[in-house]
Design a protein around this motif. Sequence first.
Motif, PDB file in Angstrom:
ATOM      1  N   ARG A 297     -16.131 -30.623 -63.405  1.00 31.17           N
ATOM      2  CA  ARG A 297     -17.307 -30.113 -64.140  1.00 31.17           C
ATOM      3  C   ARG A 297     -17.271 -30.559 -65.601  1.00 31.17           C
ATOM      4  N   LYS A 298     -16.442 -31.550 -65.907  1.00 30.98           N
ATOM      5  CA  LYS A 298     -16.329 -32.140 -67.245  1.00 30.98           C
ATOM      6  C   LYS A 298     -15.724 -31.197 -68.275  1.00 30.98           C
ATOM      7  N   VAL A 299     -14.882 -30.268 -67.817  1.00 33.67           N
ATOM      8  CA  VAL A 299     -14.105 -29.418 -68.718  1.00 33.67           C
ATOM      9  C   VAL A 299     -12.647 -29.825 -68.543  1.00 33.67           C
ATOM     10  N   ASN A 300     -12.056 -30.301 -69.619  1.00 33.75           N
ATOM     11  CA  ASN A 300     -10.700 -30.842 -69.584  1.00 33.75           C
ATOM     12  C   ASN A 300      -9.764 -29.910 -70.339  1.00 33.75           C
ATOM     13  N   LEU A 301      -8.835 -29.331 -69.602  1.00 33.95           N
ATOM     14  CA  LEU A 301      -7.884 -28.384 -70.171  1.00 33.95           C
ATOM     15  C   LEU A 301      -6.484 -28.945 -70.020  1.00 33.95           C
TER      16      LEU A 301
END
Length: 179
Positions: free
Chosen positions: A140-144
């Motif tokens: 979902r294009k969230v990079n943690l």
Amino acid sequence: MNPDPAYIADIQQAWAQSDASGSANERGAILEELVKSLFGGLPGFSHWKSRHLTNDGSAEFDVCFHNDIRLSPFPFAEPAIVVECKNTGRRIDAAGVRNFIAKLEDVQVSWAFLVAAQGITGSGGRNTRAHAAIQSARGRKVNLLVVTRAEIEALQSAEHFAVLVRDKIMAHSLNAPFF
């Protein structure tokens, strides 16, 4: 990369203070100060605000940085970089990771860090607990990216920290099992 004795001493002192503290709030504040120092030592990174509340007050971000992409070793990341600090004696579980990811999605931040003293749950495989939540968010294009106490204790300089973060970004971006 030459070791920086002052950099190493600052890290050791922060962990010693944290270990001596009997207060969870104080340990959290010590880690937040250490995070400000570590990230603030990267070219192009500057501390913007700590304990930032969203407009509706529904979420708080521990430490927020401005990433000047003209100077940063991470020019592909957006200007807002958020760091969540967890200075506990246990690993952060999938629910805690998903909660942080939801806050990131609410404000549309695409790159963030979780500095978790003991790391996160799971073995690092695709479908193992907190690691699975991070892999799912990546879609979902969230990079943690997760940074642990052991990794921080091993740092020798700001340049070494930049290499650690770069390596984590590469492993995460190329879908490696550990990040």
